[in-house]
Design a protein around this motif. Sequence first.
Motif, PDB file in Angstrom:
ATOM      1  N   TYR A  91      40.719  45.685  38.078  1.00 39.28           N
ATOM      2  CA  TYR A  91      42.051  46.254  37.734  1.00 39.28           C
ATOM      3  C   TYR A  91      42.329  47.085  38.995  1.00 39.28           C
ATOM      4  O   TYR A  91      41.471  47.955  39.875  1.00 39.28           O
TER       5      TYR A  91
ATOM      6  N   ILE B  75      37.990  49.873  37.898  1.00 36.14           N
ATOM      7  CA  ILE B  75      39.461  50.043  38.197  1.00 36.14           C
ATOM      8  C   ILE B  75      39.388  50.898  39.330  1.00 36.14           C
ATOM      9  O   ILE B  75      38.763  51.723  39.739  1.00 36.14           O
TER      10      ILE B  75
ATOM     11  N   ASP C 164      53.784  54.045  35.967  1.00 34.34           N
ATOM     12  CA  ASP C 164      52.313  53.308  36.112  1.00 34.34           C
ATOM     13  C   ASP C 164      52.579  51.880  35.907  1.00 34.34           C
ATOM     14  O   ASP C 164      53.458  51.243  35.567  1.00 34.34           O
TER      15      ASP C 164
ATOM     16  N   LEU D  58      49.492  48.345  36.011  1.00 29.93           N
ATOM     17  CA  LEU D  58      48.409  47.968  36.047  1.00 29.93           C
ATOM     18  C   LEU D  58      48.392  46.369  36.203  1.00 29.93           C
ATOM     19  O   LEU D  58      48.893  45.768  35.615  1.00 29.93           O
TER      20      LEU D  58
ATOM     21  N   ILE E 133      42.510  52.617  29.352  1.00 34.40           N
ATOM     22  CA  ILE E 133      42.371  50.746  29.748  1.00 34.40           C
ATOM     23  C   ILE E 133      41.120  50.447  29.441  1.00 34.40           C
ATOM     24  O   ILE E 133      40.786  49.390  28.942  1.00 34.40           O
TER      25      ILE E 133
ATOM     26  N   TYR F 183      45.118  49.979  39.500  1.00 39.82           N
ATOM     27  CA  TYR F 183      46.037  50.975  38.628  1.00 39.82           C
ATOM     28  C   TYR F 183      46.750  51.906  39.594  1.00 39.82           C
ATOM     29  O   TYR F 183      46.476  52.657  40.139  1.00 39.82           O
TER      30      TYR F 183
ATOM     31  N   LYS G 285      45.782  43.142  36.906  1.00 40.30           N
ATOM     32  CA  LYS G 285      44.481  42.554  36.698  1.00 40.30           C
ATOM     33  C   LYS G 285      44.316  41.599  38.002  1.00 40.30           C
ATOM     34  O   LYS G 285      45.126  40.949  38.388  1.00 40.30           O
TER      35      LYS G 285
END
Length: 354
Positions: free
Chosen positions: A76, A116, A62, A64, A102, A78, A66
Amino acid sequence: MTEITNPHDRFFREALADPKVASDFLRYYLPGEITELLDLSEAPEPMKDSYVDPELRTYFSDLLYKVRLRGERDAYVYLLMEHKSYPDRKVCYQLLRYMTRIWDNDLRDLDNLQPIFPVVVYHGAATWRLSDRLQDLFDELPDALRPYTPDFRYWLCDLSSYSDDELKGEITLRVAVMALKYIFRPELPARLHDIFRLLHEVISQPTGLRALEVLLRYFSVATDQVTGSDLRRAVEETFHEEGEQTMKTIAEQWIEEGMKRGLHQGFVEGQEMGLREGLQRGLQQGLQQGLQQGLQQGLLDGIRLALELKFGFDGLALLPEIARLEDIALLRAVHEAIRFAETPEDLRKVYQKM
Protein backbone atom coordinates in the motif's frame (compact mmCIF):
# COMPACT_ATOMS: atom_id res chain seq x y z
CA MET A 1 -15.98 6.60 0.96
CA THR A 2 -16.62 9.30 3.54
CA GLU A 3 -18.41 12.50 2.73
CA ILE A 4 -16.17 15.22 1.37
CA THR A 5 -16.04 17.91 4.02
CA ASN A 6 -13.80 20.67 2.68
CA PRO A 7 -12.68 22.06 -0.68
CA HIS A 8 -9.05 20.91 -0.27
CA ASP A 9 -10.24 17.36 0.31
CA ARG A 10 -12.47 17.41 -2.76
CA PHE A 11 -9.76 18.92 -4.96
CA PHE A 12 -7.13 16.46 -3.71
CA ARG A 13 -9.38 13.49 -4.46
CA GLU A 14 -10.52 14.74 -7.86
CA ALA A 15 -6.97 15.60 -8.91
CA LEU A 16 -5.73 12.06 -8.19
CA ALA A 17 -8.81 10.23 -9.46
CA ASP A 18 -7.26 9.58 -12.88
CA PRO A 19 -5.08 6.41 -12.69
CA LYS A 20 -2.44 8.02 -14.94
CA VAL A 21 -2.22 11.03 -12.65
CA ALA A 22 -2.00 8.81 -9.57
CA SER A 23 0.77 6.74 -11.21
CA ASP A 24 2.71 9.89 -12.05
CA PHE A 25 2.36 11.17 -8.49
CA LEU A 26 3.86 7.96 -7.14
CA ARG A 27 6.55 7.96 -9.82
CA TYR A 28 7.77 11.53 -9.32
CA TYR A 29 6.99 12.45 -5.71
CA LEU A 30 8.14 9.36 -3.80
CA PRO A 31 11.82 8.58 -3.08
CA GLY A 32 13.68 6.72 -5.82
CA GLU A 33 14.38 3.63 -3.75
CA ILE A 34 10.62 3.19 -3.25
CA THR A 35 9.56 3.80 -6.85
CA GLU A 36 12.14 1.20 -7.92
CA LEU A 37 10.15 -1.35 -5.91
CA LEU A 38 6.85 -0.46 -7.59
CA ASP A 39 5.56 -2.01 -10.78
CA LEU A 40 3.95 1.11 -12.23
CA SER A 41 3.06 -0.64 -15.47
CA GLU A 42 -0.10 -1.46 -13.53
CA ALA A 43 -2.13 1.54 -12.37
CA PRO A 44 -2.40 1.85 -8.58
CA GLU A 45 -5.75 0.66 -7.29
CA PRO A 46 -7.52 3.30 -5.17
CA MET A 47 -9.16 1.85 -2.06
CA LYS A 48 -12.52 3.38 -1.22
CA ASP A 49 -12.31 3.78 2.55
CA SER A 50 -11.01 6.80 4.44
CA TYR A 51 -9.27 6.27 7.77
CA VAL A 52 -9.20 9.85 9.03
CA ASP A 53 -11.13 10.49 12.24
CA PRO A 54 -14.35 12.44 11.54
CA GLU A 55 -13.36 15.37 13.74
CA LEU A 56 -10.10 15.79 11.79
CA ARG A 57 -11.50 15.71 8.26
CA THR A 58 -11.50 19.50 8.11
CA TYR A 59 -7.71 19.39 8.38
CA PHE A 60 -6.71 16.10 6.75
CA SER A 61 -7.53 14.08 3.64
CA ASP A 62 -6.30 10.60 2.89
CA LEU A 63 -6.00 8.29 -0.07
CA LEU A 64 -4.97 4.65 0.04
CA TYR A 65 -3.61 2.88 -3.03
CA LYS A 66 -2.88 -0.79 -3.46
CA VAL A 67 0.26 -1.10 -5.59
CA ARG A 68 2.07 -4.00 -7.18
CA LEU A 69 5.67 -4.62 -6.16
CA ARG A 70 8.25 -6.03 -8.54
CA GLY A 71 8.11 -9.63 -7.48
CA GLU A 72 4.36 -10.17 -7.70
CA ARG A 73 3.52 -8.97 -4.19
CA ASP A 74 1.10 -6.27 -3.10
CA ALA A 75 1.70 -3.30 -0.85
CA TYR A 76 0.00 0.00 0.00
CA VAL A 77 0.88 3.64 -0.42
CA TYR A 78 -1.02 5.73 2.09
CA LEU A 79 -1.25 9.48 1.43
CA LEU A 80 -2.25 11.72 4.32
CA MET A 81 -2.63 15.32 3.20
CA GLU A 82 -2.53 18.06 5.80
CA HIS A 83 -4.60 21.12 4.90
CA LYS A 84 -3.62 23.28 7.84
CA SER A 85 -1.32 26.20 7.19
CA TYR A 86 1.06 24.97 9.90
CA PRO A 87 2.60 21.52 10.59
CA ASP A 88 1.17 19.24 13.27
CA ARG A 89 3.74 17.34 15.36
CA LYS A 90 1.16 14.63 16.15
CA VAL A 91 0.85 13.60 12.49
CA CYS A 92 3.16 10.60 12.99
CA TYR A 93 0.93 9.21 15.74
CA GLN A 94 -2.16 9.83 13.62
CA LEU A 95 -0.51 7.92 10.80
CA LEU A 96 0.13 4.99 13.13
CA ARG A 97 -3.56 4.87 14.06
CA TYR A 98 -4.64 4.88 10.42
CA MET A 99 -2.06 2.28 9.43
CA THR A 100 -3.28 -0.10 12.14
CA ARG A 101 -6.82 0.28 10.79
CA ILE A 102 -5.59 -0.70 7.34
CA TRP A 103 -3.80 -3.69 8.84
CA ASP A 104 -6.97 -4.63 10.74
CA ASN A 105 -8.60 -5.13 7.35
CA ASP A 106 -5.63 -7.18 6.16
CA LEU A 107 -5.81 -9.51 9.13
CA ARG A 108 -9.53 -9.93 8.67
CA ASP A 109 -9.42 -10.52 4.90
CA LEU A 110 -5.95 -11.98 4.29
CA ASP A 111 -4.76 -13.25 7.68
CA ASN A 112 -1.44 -11.48 7.14
CA LEU A 113 -0.08 -7.95 6.80
CA GLN A 114 1.01 -6.09 3.69
CA PRO A 115 3.59 -3.30 3.86
CA ILE A 116 2.45 0.32 3.93
CA PHE A 117 4.53 3.24 2.71
CA PRO A 118 3.18 6.31 4.56
CA VAL A 119 3.39 9.72 2.87
CA VAL A 120 2.49 13.09 4.38
CA VAL A 121 1.56 15.60 1.67
CA TYR A 122 1.84 19.14 3.01
CA HIS A 123 0.95 22.45 1.35
CA GLY A 124 0.78 24.86 4.28
CA ALA A 125 2.46 28.25 4.47
CA ALA A 126 4.80 27.49 7.39
CA THR A 127 8.00 25.51 6.82
CA TRP A 128 7.82 21.88 7.99
CA ARG A 129 10.65 21.34 10.50
CA LEU A 130 9.22 18.43 12.49
CA SER A 131 10.77 15.03 12.99
CA ASP A 132 9.45 12.26 10.75
CA ARG A 133 9.89 9.49 13.37
CA LEU A 134 7.32 8.21 15.82
CA GLN A 135 9.71 7.71 18.72
CA ASP A 136 10.69 11.38 18.61
CA LEU A 137 7.27 12.19 20.07
CA PHE A 138 8.53 10.90 23.43
CA ASP A 139 10.18 13.51 25.61
CA GLU A 140 12.55 10.90 26.98
CA LEU A 141 12.78 7.28 25.92
CA PRO A 142 15.42 5.15 27.66
CA ASP A 143 17.55 3.12 25.29
CA ALA A 144 16.49 -0.10 26.99
CA LEU A 145 12.84 0.63 26.06
CA ARG A 146 13.42 1.55 22.42
CA PRO A 147 13.31 -2.05 21.10
CA TYR A 148 9.93 -2.48 22.81
CA THR A 149 8.42 0.77 21.55
CA PRO A 150 6.86 1.02 18.05
CA ASP A 151 8.71 3.23 15.61
CA PHE A 152 8.56 4.11 11.93
CA ARG A 153 9.11 7.15 9.72
CA TYR A 154 7.01 8.75 7.01
CA TRP A 155 7.98 10.36 3.73
CA LEU A 156 7.28 14.09 3.65
CA CYS A 157 6.11 15.51 0.32
CA ASP A 158 6.24 19.24 1.03
CA LEU A 159 4.81 20.86 -2.09
CA SER A 160 6.12 24.31 -1.13
CA SER A 161 9.69 22.98 -1.31
CA TYR A 162 9.42 22.33 -5.06
CA SER A 163 10.16 25.07 -7.53
CA ASP A 164 7.64 25.38 -10.35
CA ASP A 165 10.24 23.98 -12.77
CA GLU A 166 10.67 20.88 -10.60
CA LEU A 167 7.01 19.87 -10.86
CA LYS A 168 6.69 16.74 -13.00
CA GLY A 169 4.08 14.39 -14.38
CA GLU A 170 0.90 14.66 -16.40
CA ILE A 171 -0.16 18.24 -17.13
CA THR A 172 -3.23 17.90 -14.93
CA LEU A 173 -1.03 16.65 -12.07
CA ARG A 174 1.34 19.60 -12.40
CA VAL A 175 -1.63 21.97 -12.44
CA ALA A 176 -3.06 20.37 -9.31
CA VAL A 177 0.25 20.47 -7.46
CA MET A 178 0.77 24.15 -8.36
CA ALA A 179 -2.73 25.00 -7.17
CA LEU A 180 -2.18 23.23 -3.85
CA LYS A 181 1.26 24.80 -3.51
CA TYR A 182 -0.01 28.38 -3.83
CA ILE A 183 -3.50 28.16 -2.32
CA PHE A 184 -2.36 29.49 1.09
CA ARG A 185 0.29 31.85 -0.28
CA PRO A 186 -0.03 35.54 -1.18
CA GLU A 187 1.57 34.86 -4.58
CA LEU A 188 -1.53 33.04 -5.79
CA PRO A 189 -3.02 35.94 -7.82
CA ALA A 190 0.29 36.45 -9.62
CA ARG A 191 0.52 32.72 -10.41
CA LEU A 192 -2.95 32.30 -11.91
CA HIS A 193 -1.77 32.77 -15.49
CA ASP A 194 1.11 30.30 -15.03
CA ILE A 195 -1.27 27.69 -13.65
CA PHE A 196 -3.85 28.15 -16.41
CA ARG A 197 -1.17 28.27 -19.09
CA LEU A 198 -0.18 24.71 -18.25
CA LEU A 199 -3.65 23.57 -19.31
CA HIS A 200 -3.53 25.36 -22.64
CA GLU A 201 -2.31 22.41 -24.69
CA VAL A 202 -4.95 20.02 -23.30
CA ILE A 203 -7.91 22.38 -22.91
CA SER A 204 -9.54 21.01 -26.08
CA GLN A 205 -9.60 17.52 -24.54
CA PRO A 206 -12.37 16.43 -22.16
CA THR A 207 -9.80 15.81 -19.42
CA GLY A 208 -8.42 19.32 -19.86
CA LEU A 209 -11.81 21.01 -19.66
CA ARG A 210 -12.69 18.89 -16.62
CA ALA A 211 -9.39 19.81 -14.95
CA LEU A 212 -10.10 23.51 -15.54
CA GLU A 213 -13.58 23.14 -14.09
CA VAL A 214 -12.23 21.41 -10.97
CA LEU A 215 -9.53 24.08 -10.65
CA LEU A 216 -11.97 26.99 -10.94
CA ARG A 217 -14.29 25.45 -8.38
CA TYR A 218 -11.36 24.98 -5.99
CA PHE A 219 -10.14 28.55 -6.34
CA SER A 220 -13.66 29.94 -6.00
CA VAL A 221 -14.32 28.29 -2.62
CA ALA A 222 -10.91 27.62 -1.03
CA THR A 223 -9.38 31.10 -1.01
CA ASP A 224 -10.39 34.74 -0.73
CA GLN A 225 -7.25 35.95 -2.51
CA VAL A 226 -8.89 35.76 -5.93
CA THR A 227 -12.40 36.67 -7.06
CA GLY A 228 -14.65 35.28 -9.74
CA SER A 229 -13.71 38.25 -11.90
CA ASP A 230 -10.01 37.46 -11.44
CA LEU A 231 -10.60 33.88 -12.54
CA ARG A 232 -12.73 34.84 -15.52
CA ARG A 233 -10.17 37.40 -16.69
CA ALA A 234 -7.27 34.97 -16.27
CA VAL A 235 -9.07 32.27 -18.28
CA GLU A 236 -10.04 34.64 -21.08
CA GLU A 237 -6.54 36.09 -21.31
CA THR A 238 -4.89 32.66 -21.22
CA PHE A 239 -7.16 30.94 -23.71
CA HIS A 240 -7.90 34.02 -25.84
CA GLU A 241 -10.69 33.32 -28.33
CA GLU A 242 -11.87 30.11 -26.69
CA GLY A 243 -11.84 31.65 -23.22
CA GLU A 244 -15.36 33.08 -23.23
CA GLN A 245 -16.88 29.89 -24.62
CA THR A 246 -14.89 27.82 -22.12
CA MET A 247 -16.29 29.83 -19.23
CA LYS A 248 -19.82 29.46 -20.58
CA THR A 249 -19.40 25.70 -20.94
CA ILE A 250 -18.11 25.35 -17.40
CA ALA A 251 -20.84 27.58 -16.01
CA GLU A 252 -23.45 25.40 -17.73
CA GLN A 253 -21.89 22.27 -16.26
CA TRP A 254 -21.99 23.79 -12.77
CA ILE A 255 -25.63 24.70 -13.27
CA GLU A 256 -26.38 21.13 -14.32
CA GLU A 257 -24.52 19.79 -11.27
CA GLY A 258 -26.47 22.14 -9.04
CA MET A 259 -29.74 20.93 -10.53
CA LYS A 260 -28.79 17.28 -10.02
CA ARG A 261 -27.78 18.02 -6.44
CA GLY A 262 -31.07 19.80 -5.93
CA LEU A 263 -33.04 16.87 -7.35
CA HIS A 264 -31.28 14.45 -5.01
CA GLN A 265 -31.78 16.70 -2.02
CA GLY A 266 -35.41 17.20 -2.94
CA PHE A 267 -35.99 13.47 -3.27
CA VAL A 268 -34.44 12.81 0.15
CA GLU A 269 -36.39 15.61 1.79
CA GLY A 270 -39.57 14.38 0.16
CA GLN A 271 -38.97 10.84 1.37
CA GLU A 272 -38.36 12.01 4.92
CA MET A 273 -41.48 14.14 4.90
CA GLY A 274 -43.48 11.25 3.47
CA LEU A 275 -42.22 8.84 6.13
CA ARG A 276 -43.21 11.25 8.85
CA GLU A 277 -46.68 11.51 7.41
CA GLY A 278 -46.88 7.75 7.22
CA LEU A 279 -49.40 7.99 4.38
CA GLN A 280 -49.15 7.86 0.61
CA ARG A 281 -50.62 11.31 0.38
CA GLY A 282 -47.94 12.64 2.69
CA LEU A 283 -45.24 10.94 0.64
CA GLN A 284 -46.49 12.43 -2.61
CA GLN A 285 -46.81 15.87 -1.09
CA GLY A 286 -43.41 15.60 0.52
CA LEU A 287 -41.77 14.51 -2.70
CA GLN A 288 -43.42 17.32 -4.62
CA GLN A 289 -42.42 19.97 -2.10
CA GLY A 290 -38.95 18.53 -1.64
CA LEU A 291 -38.31 18.33 -5.35
CA GLN A 292 -39.56 21.88 -5.80
CA GLN A 293 -37.27 23.19 -3.06
CA GLY A 294 -34.35 21.07 -4.26
CA LEU A 295 -34.73 22.21 -7.86
CA GLN A 296 -34.96 25.82 -6.76
CA GLN A 297 -31.84 25.56 -4.59
CA GLY A 298 -29.93 23.66 -7.26
CA LEU A 299 -30.74 26.28 -9.88
CA LEU A 300 -29.79 29.09 -7.51
CA ASP A 301 -26.44 27.41 -6.75
CA GLY A 302 -25.69 27.15 -10.45
CA ILE A 303 -26.85 30.71 -11.15
CA ARG A 304 -24.65 32.07 -8.35
CA LEU A 305 -21.54 30.38 -9.77
CA ALA A 306 -22.35 31.46 -13.32
CA LEU A 307 -22.98 35.06 -12.25
CA GLU A 308 -19.68 35.29 -10.41
CA LEU A 309 -17.71 33.77 -13.27
CA LYS A 310 -19.29 35.87 -16.00
CA PHE A 311 -19.87 39.22 -14.26
CA GLY A 312 -17.94 39.10 -10.98
CA PHE A 313 -19.28 41.08 -8.04
CA ASP A 314 -21.63 43.06 -10.31
CA GLY A 315 -23.33 39.80 -11.24
CA LEU A 316 -23.57 38.59 -7.64
CA ALA A 317 -25.38 41.81 -6.76
CA LEU A 318 -28.38 40.41 -8.69
CA LEU A 319 -28.56 37.27 -6.56
CA PRO A 320 -30.88 38.65 -3.81
CA GLU A 321 -33.40 39.64 -6.51
CA ILE A 322 -33.14 36.29 -8.31
CA ALA A 323 -33.39 34.33 -5.04
CA ARG A 324 -36.89 35.77 -4.54
CA LEU A 325 -38.07 34.09 -7.74
CA GLU A 326 -39.97 30.93 -6.79
CA ASP A 327 -41.11 29.82 -10.23
CA ILE A 328 -38.85 27.01 -11.50
CA ALA A 329 -39.55 27.83 -15.14
CA LEU A 330 -38.53 31.44 -14.52
CA LEU A 331 -35.31 30.36 -12.81
CA ARG A 332 -34.53 28.09 -15.75
CA ALA A 333 -35.06 31.01 -18.09
CA VAL A 334 -32.70 33.16 -15.99
CA HIS A 335 -29.86 30.62 -16.02
CA GLU A 336 -30.37 30.14 -19.77
CA ALA A 337 -30.23 33.92 -20.27
CA ILE A 338 -26.84 34.16 -18.52
CA ARG A 339 -25.27 32.60 -21.61
CA PHE A 340 -26.36 35.48 -23.82
CA ALA A 341 -26.55 38.50 -21.50
CA GLU A 342 -23.75 40.98 -22.13
CA THR A 343 -24.18 42.88 -18.84
CA PRO A 344 -25.92 42.28 -15.48
CA GLU A 345 -28.51 44.86 -16.50
CA ASP A 346 -29.36 42.82 -19.60
CA LEU A 347 -30.07 39.86 -17.35
CA ARG A 348 -32.17 41.95 -14.96
CA LYS A 349 -34.36 43.04 -17.87
CA VAL A 350 -35.01 39.39 -18.72
CA TYR A 351 -36.57 38.39 -15.40
CA GLN A 352 -38.23 41.75 -14.80
CA LYS A 353 -40.10 41.41 -18.09
CA MET A 354 -41.14 37.87 -17.27
